[in-house]
Design a protein around this motif. Structure first.
Motif, PDB file in Angstrom:
ATOM      1  N   TYR A   1       0.829  -1.199   0.000  1.00  0.00           N
ATOM      2  CA  TYR A   1       0.000   0.000   0.000  1.00  0.00           C
ATOM      3  C   TYR A   1       0.868   1.256   0.000  1.00  0.00           C
ATOM      4  O   TYR A   1       0.662   2.183  -0.777  1.00  0.00           O
ATOM      5  CB  TYR A   1      -0.929  -0.027   1.219  1.00  0.00           C
ATOM      6  CG  TYR A   1      -1.670   1.254   1.463  1.00  0.00           C
ATOM      7  CD1 TYR A   1      -2.741   1.619   0.660  1.00  0.00           C
ATOM      8  CD2 TYR A   1      -1.293   2.114   2.486  1.00  0.00           C
ATOM      9  CE1 TYR A   1      -3.422   2.809   0.867  1.00  0.00           C
ATOM     10  CE2 TYR A   1      -1.960   3.296   2.714  1.00  0.00           C
ATOM     11  CZ  TYR A   1      -3.022   3.639   1.897  1.00  0.00           C
ATOM     12  OH  TYR A   1      -3.690   4.814   2.110  1.00  0.00           O
ATOM     13  N   GLU A   2       1.849   1.269   0.897  1.00  0.00           N
ATOM     14  CA  GLU A   2       2.766   2.406   1.026  1.00  0.00           C
ATOM     15  C   GLU A   2       4.136   1.845   1.412  1.00  0.00           C
ATOM     16  O   GLU A   2       4.343   1.441   2.564  1.00  0.00           O
ATOM     17  CB  GLU A   2       2.260   3.379   2.090  1.00  0.00           C
ATOM     18  CG  GLU A   2       3.146   4.577   2.332  1.00  0.00           C
ATOM     19  CD  GLU A   2       3.342   5.439   1.088  1.00  0.00           C
ATOM     20  OE1 GLU A   2       4.499   5.635   0.693  1.00  0.00           O
ATOM     21  OE2 GLU A   2       2.327   5.901   0.522  1.00  0.00           O
ATOM     22  N   PRO A   3       5.082   1.774   0.478  1.00  0.00           N
ATOM     23  CA  PRO A   3       6.373   1.124   0.733  1.00  0.00           C
ATOM     24  C   PRO A   3       7.096   1.589   1.993  1.00  0.00           C
ATOM     25  O   PRO A   3       7.732   0.787   2.674  1.00  0.00           O
ATOM     26  CB  PRO A   3       7.187   1.450  -0.521  1.00  0.00           C
ATOM     27  CG  PRO A   3       6.154   1.592  -1.590  1.00  0.00           C
ATOM     28  CD  PRO A   3       4.971   2.251  -0.906  1.00  0.00           C
ATOM     29  N   VAL A   4       6.976   2.856   2.343  1.00  0.00           N
ATOM     30  CA  VAL A   4       7.692   3.382   3.503  1.00  0.00           C
ATOM     31  C   VAL A   4       7.158   2.792   4.821  1.00  0.00           C
ATOM     32  O   VAL A   4       7.809   2.900   5.853  1.00  0.00           O
ATOM     33  CB  VAL A   4       7.668   4.932   3.493  1.00  0.00           C
ATOM     34  CG1 VAL A   4       6.331   5.475   3.937  1.00  0.00           C
ATOM     35  CG2 VAL A   4       8.814   5.504   4.283  1.00  0.00           C
ATOM     36  N   PHE A   5       6.006   2.115   4.782  1.00  0.00           N
ATOM     37  CA  PHE A   5       5.449   1.476   5.984  1.00  0.00           C
ATOM     38  C   PHE A   5       6.038   0.093   6.241  1.00  0.00           C
ATOM     39  O   PHE A   5       5.862  -0.461   7.327  1.00  0.00           O
ATOM     40  CB  PHE A   5       3.928   1.324   5.870  1.00  0.00           C
ATOM     41  CG  PHE A   5       3.155   2.611   5.896  1.00  0.00           C
ATOM     42  CD1 PHE A   5       3.712   3.819   6.262  1.00  0.00           C
ATOM     43  CD2 PHE A   5       1.811   2.599   5.533  1.00  0.00           C
ATOM     44  CE1 PHE A   5       2.983   4.987   6.272  1.00  0.00           C
ATOM     45  CE2 PHE A   5       1.067   3.763   5.547  1.00  0.00           C
ATOM     46  CZ  PHE A   5       1.644   4.955   5.921  1.00  0.00           C
ATOM     47  N   PHE A   6       6.706  -0.494   5.252  1.00  0.00           N
ATOM     48  CA  PHE A   6       7.133  -1.889   5.379  1.00  0.00           C
ATOM     49  C   PHE A   6       8.116  -2.115   6.527  1.00  0.00           C
ATOM     50  O   PHE A   6       7.851  -2.915   7.434  1.00  0.00           O
ATOM     51  CB  PHE A   6       7.736  -2.408   4.070  1.00  0.00           C
ATOM     52  CG  PHE A   6       8.331  -3.772   4.210  1.00  0.00           C
ATOM     53  CD1 PHE A   6       7.517  -4.871   4.423  1.00  0.00           C
ATOM     54  CD2 PHE A   6       9.709  -3.957   4.165  1.00  0.00           C
ATOM     55  CE1 PHE A   6       8.057  -6.140   4.577  1.00  0.00           C
ATOM     56  CE2 PHE A   6      10.259  -5.218   4.317  1.00  0.00           C
ATOM     57  CZ  PHE A   6       9.436  -6.315   4.521  1.00  0.00           C
ATOM     58  N   PHE A   7       9.260  -1.461   6.496  1.00  0.00           N
ATOM     59  CA  PHE A   7      10.268  -1.727   7.529  1.00  0.00           C
ATOM     60  C   PHE A   7       9.811  -1.298   8.929  1.00  0.00           C
ATOM     61  O   PHE A   7      10.047  -2.034   9.894  1.00  0.00           O
ATOM     62  CB  PHE A   7      11.616  -1.108   7.157  1.00  0.00           C
ATOM     63  CG  PHE A   7      12.382  -1.926   6.160  1.00  0.00           C
ATOM     64  CD1 PHE A   7      12.918  -3.156   6.495  1.00  0.00           C
ATOM     65  CD2 PHE A   7      12.561  -1.464   4.867  1.00  0.00           C
ATOM     66  CE1 PHE A   7      13.625  -3.927   5.572  1.00  0.00           C
ATOM     67  CE2 PHE A   7      13.261  -2.222   3.933  1.00  0.00           C
ATOM     68  CZ  PHE A   7      13.789  -3.448   4.283  1.00  0.00           C
ATOM     69  N   PRO A   8       9.146  -0.141   9.087  1.00  0.00           N
ATOM     70  CA  PRO A   8       8.673   0.189  10.434  1.00  0.00           C
ATOM     71  C   PRO A   8       7.716  -0.862  11.005  1.00  0.00           C
ATOM     72  O   PRO A   8       7.832  -1.243  12.178  1.00  0.00           O
ATOM     73  CB  PRO A   8       7.980   1.542  10.261  1.00  0.00           C
ATOM     74  CG  PRO A   8       8.651   2.146   9.081  1.00  0.00           C
ATOM     75  CD  PRO A   8       8.949   0.987   8.161  1.00  0.00           C
ATOM     76  N   SER A   9       6.799  -1.350  10.181  1.00  0.00           N
ATOM     77  CA  SER A   9       5.875  -2.373  10.689  1.00  0.00           C
ATOM     78  C   SER A   9       6.614  -3.678  10.951  1.00  0.00           C
ATOM     79  O   SER A   9       6.317  -4.387  11.926  1.00  0.00           O
ATOM     80  CB  SER A   9       4.699  -2.563   9.734  1.00  0.00           C
ATOM     81  OG  SER A   9       5.128  -2.932   8.447  1.00  0.00           O
ATOM     82  N   ALA A  10       7.605  -4.007  10.124  1.00  0.00           N
ATOM     83  CA  ALA A  10       8.406  -5.210  10.366  1.00  0.00           C
ATOM     84  C   ALA A  10       9.176  -5.092  11.682  1.00  0.00           C
ATOM     85  O   ALA A  10       9.306  -6.070  12.425  1.00  0.00           O
ATOM     86  CB  ALA A  10       9.359  -5.450   9.200  1.00  0.00           C
TER      87      ALA A  10
END
Length: 182
Positions: free
Chosen positions: A101-110
């Motif tokens: 949905y929003e690539p910049v959310f991937f690592f923070p959520s991981a």
């Protein structure tokens, strides 16, 4: 078996847990590099599939170091360790969905998902340092999502650095872990 003895066994056999964060540091750095300079989807796949290799690679490294590489059959902590390990790939599906949905959310959520998984290590190893590791990862992820979104783009790299730091701290904690068991 007493809980304290089960914790001591985990600390001794898994060498205070230092190999997991060290292997994680490499995998997070590779995934961050692929994400940054390759493709977002490939970077997410690198962390998802690379994450599945953390335990096998750590076991291979333990074998190279010599000594036991697994808890004895029937050990009461073995099932907890396995159940804890399965939370990460399942949780990563949520991180991937957010990243699509929003690539910049991937690592923070991981970071939040992996940090939450480390909370179990506090009891598994009987070491409070895992509370600190979990807290740092979760705080970093939450900060990148809600407080300082500009960290989102570098949060994978920051995660790799945190894992490297804690790998070193846990390596040093081995000495204390052996003293506790002896």
């Amino acid at each position: 078996m007493e809980v304290s003895q089960a914790e001591a066994d985990v600390r001794r056999i898994y060498r205070a847990g230092f190999l997991g964060p060290l292997v994680s540091a490499v995998i997070w750095a590779v995934a961050s590099a692929v994400f940054t300079w390759g493709s977002v989807t490939a970077g997410m796949a690198a962390l998802f599939f690379g994450g599945m290799l953390i335990f096998p690679l750590g076991t291979l490294l333990m074998k190279m170091l010599g000594g036991p590489i697994a808890l004895p059959k029937g050990h009461p902590s073995a099932a907890l360790a396995m159940q804890c390990a399965f939370t990460v790939p399942l949780g990563m599906l949520i991180a991937i969905a957010l990243g699509m949905y929003e690539p910049v959310f991937f690592f923070p959520s991981a970071l939040i998902i992996v940090g939450a998984h480390y909370l179990v290590f506090i009891s598994l190893y009987g070491m409070r340092i895992f509370a600190v590791l979990a807290g740092v990862l979760i705080l970093l992820g939450v900060s990148a999502l809600f407080v300082a979104p500009e960290l989102g783009g570098i949060s994978g790299w920051l995660g790799a650095a945190v894992f490297l730091l804690f790998g070193v701290l846990l390596f040093r904690a081995q000495e204390d872990a052996h003293a506790i068991v002896s």
